[in-house]
Design an enzyme around this catalytic site. Structure first.
Site, PDB file in Angstrom:
ATOM      1  N   TRP A 266       5.176   1.064   7.658  1.00  0.00           N
ATOM      2  CA  TRP A 266       4.382   0.119   8.463  1.00  0.00           C
ATOM      3  C   TRP A 266       4.356  -1.251   7.804  1.00  0.00           C
ATOM      4  CZ3 TRP A 266       4.955   2.466  12.543  1.00  0.00           C
ATOM      5  CH2 TRP A 266       4.724   3.834  12.672  1.00  0.00           C
ATOM      6  N   ASP A 267       4.280  -1.269   6.495  1.00  0.00           N
ATOM      7  CA  ASP A 267       4.361  -2.548   5.784  1.00  0.00           C
ATOM      8  C   ASP A 267       5.707  -3.222   6.025  1.00  0.00           C
ATOM      9  OD1 ASP A 267       1.883  -2.825   4.586  1.00  0.00           O
ATOM     10  OD2 ASP A 267       2.483  -1.855   2.713  1.00  0.00           O
ATOM     11  N   VAL A 268       6.762  -2.433   5.980  1.00  0.00           N
ATOM     12  CA  VAL A 268       8.100  -2.999   6.192  1.00  0.00           C
ATOM     13  C   VAL A 268       8.203  -3.572   7.605  1.00  0.00           C
ATOM     14  CG1 VAL A 268      10.568  -2.436   6.375  1.00  0.00           C
ATOM     15  CG2 VAL A 268       9.214  -1.533   4.462  1.00  0.00           C
TER      16      VAL A 268
END
Lengths: 385, 385
Positions: B156-158
């Site tokens: 999700w960060d990516v």
């Protein structure tokens, strides 16, 4: 924001369709061109009770759909004209000479062409084979589990689709300044490799580090799942010293943890020591969680910096009051909740609502007519549908 | 491609730094501004033997680094001037009034400001709590496993970092045409929710579907891991009828599978039937794999459409001959292999090579001087470092 940007997409499955949809949701006109009868992803699961692919409708929201006979020279000529007219092509189709940058830029010299492919050497790869090769499945899952654990989220496809959107916007920025087109290749395997590199996994391995399999713990920090008295599972994350101090305080363990630090000669203000002693710390906190139900934990964590969330199943996700979500009438499926772009451009009134995916071939006539083609005659000859 | 684009980034951890780096790797000038002594991610694992964070160096390749005392009014004024000068701000810092769109657009009216936050309502969330809430951990891992399985890749960060890059480029495109700035909010939780929606997970749940936990099988298709005679594990994927027919042929099971289809009244040319009978099919193929070592399987699959790959550990990934990778001298770490952007802009000669991350504060003087500030005097007062 992307009004006036026009893209022709010849795509299938996840990465390329997501790239186009990301831009469509910000205002670009994206025309997905499929072979008559649809591409290989037309029936991709999950399916609606009607049998329609929820993957397909999910990936093509807000696009126009044109269907063309790719096998006929006239059909290919239609696609070429569409591409030349739009000036930007996004594709993951391989093995089609007439869809390459070389072929299409002969007709439109300043064409921007982005080709998603498997690997940099042109060999095929898909999310699930790339993931196997990248190392993640062998460090995912319970510490005592020996076999690989595949991901369910096709994370590399998602990242690849978003990189494609970045690449097209970057190339269009340059073209608007210099007039120069672009030939961009985006190998799915390179997306994964770059991401593993960016996150430090490759450097760690190169320098001799061997990533262990640590179940639901967070590498290099303190974060883990705990089970509550009502059998709810929650994820608890203490990324910083402040988070961790709050976790100790709420669970009544400030003193115990300070004493533990003294005994172990550890500094729990530091990431590394919280990680090294994660099992001891988790064992210390576990009874506090096991003695409380979800509402108790929620009340006690409120107002603290501790990051936490209950695990949910897909049908349990809390969607209430989220301004990104809207209701759409999806042809072939029915009334559905659907997301707009997660990029919230501020002015709530102007936020772009989710738009349904088209029916396959819905815009063939309109798009061809705009191009000055005789849609009726092409349809009669079976060149388009 | 992004020459002339200038961004000031006040960031930490993964999403925001990745957003800036994605643009830096395409030619933008990205100045990461940190508090003196560094932000919370300065020591984030994985670490090099030297103790330097390989996450930090991985996430900040090709940026400039400026360090400023965020607590002093003069320091804040320096950051404000940097932001106003660049015209684009990317941040995941919260709770800092002076870094908001409202504060900074007062100084630069056409400012583009992208704020990454936890949730749409402003409450905090991080990748690992978002993932728990989204449903994936409870359908990941062995079918007989009851507990959630966290991901190791912060997917999700990516995705959030890449959406941020898209958002900045889209807003800058509009500004270059209309002169209009932008206030963009990008909640990490919305990135995950939108992705689950785009992939059909939310619609499936809304329509009553309940995703099962199916181990390493692919939902709605035929794909699974197999163990070879030499104990290698490989992932095998048959996404289409053609892939599956090739898999049957190579393993010598064309006839058996046809007979099985007849007995079960199944159509293995269709995704759904390959999926429904996945255990029977896998059991049929397993002995073929168990009787062959990796070189045999490689030889027999060559020239077929079957998609497959061996599972690797991070230190076993094949990096040879990949033009995206280069060698860098990373300050504080040493000689490292590092990735450039996976967006290959075609002209091999001009492909941007990977650039090391800066030392913390490396560019403070140069960047301030360019702005017309007296770096020496500010440094003497402790306003910058």
């Amino acid at each position: 924001m992307l009004e006036g940007l026009r893209i022709v997409e010849i795509s299938s499955f996840v990465a390329a369709p997501l790239g186009g949809m990301t831009l469509a949701q910000l205002g670009a006109e994206v025309v997905r061109v499929d072979p008559v009868g649809g591409a290989a992803d037309l029936g991709r699961w999950p399916l609606a009770p009607s049998g329609a692919s929820l993957l397909w409708t999910g990936m093509n929201k807000g696009k126009k759909s044109v269907t063309v006979d790719f096998r006929s020279p006239e059909g290919r000529e239609v696609v070429t004209r569409l591409a030349a007219d739009a000036g930007i092509v996004l594709t993951n189709a391989v093995g089609r000479d007439w869809l390459t940058h070389e072929a299409l830029s002969a007709v439109r010299p300043d064409l921007i062409h982005l080709q998603i492919e498997g690997r940099h050497d042109g060999t095929p790869a898909v999310d699930y084979t790339v993931n196997a090769e990248l190392g993640f499945p062998l460090v995912t899952g319970p510490a005592d589990h020996a076999a690989p654990v595949n991901h369910v989220l096709p994370a590399w496809d998602v990242a690849c689709g978003l990189y494609a959107a970045v690449g097209l916007l970057a190339a269009e920025r340059r073209r608007s300044r210099t007039g120069e087109g672009a030939r961009i290749r985006l190998p799915l395997h390179d997306v994964a490799l770059a991401t593993a590199g960016n996150l430090g996994f490759l450097a760690e391995a190169q320098l001799g580090g061997r990533r262990p399999r640590i179940g639901n713990h967070l590498y290099g920090g303190f974060a883990r799942d705990f089970t509550l008295a009502d059998d709810t599972r929650i994820m608890v994350v203490a990324l910083t010293g402040r988070h961790f101090a709050d976790l100790c305080r709420v669970t009544g363990h400030t003193g115990t943890v300070a004493e533990l630090a003294r005994l172990l000669n550890a500094d729990f203000a530091a990431d590394g020591d919280r990680y090294r002693h994660r099992e001891a710390l988790a064992a210390l906190f576990a009874p506090w969680f096991a003695g409380r139900a979800l509402p108790d934990v929620e009340r006690e964590f409120t107002g603290t910096s501790v990051l936490w969330a209950p695990y949910r199943r897909f049908h349990e996700i809390d969607l209430t009051g989220n301004p990104m979500l809207g209701e759409i009438d999806q042809p072939g499926v029915g009334r559905l909740r659907a997301p707009a772009s997660p990029l919230d451009t501020g002015d709530r009134a102007a936020r772009r609502a989710p738009v349904p995916a088209p029916r396959l071939g819905e815009h063939t006539d309109a798009v061809l007519t705009r191009l000055g083609l005789d849609a009726g005659s092409l349809r009669a000859k079976g060149v388009v549908a």
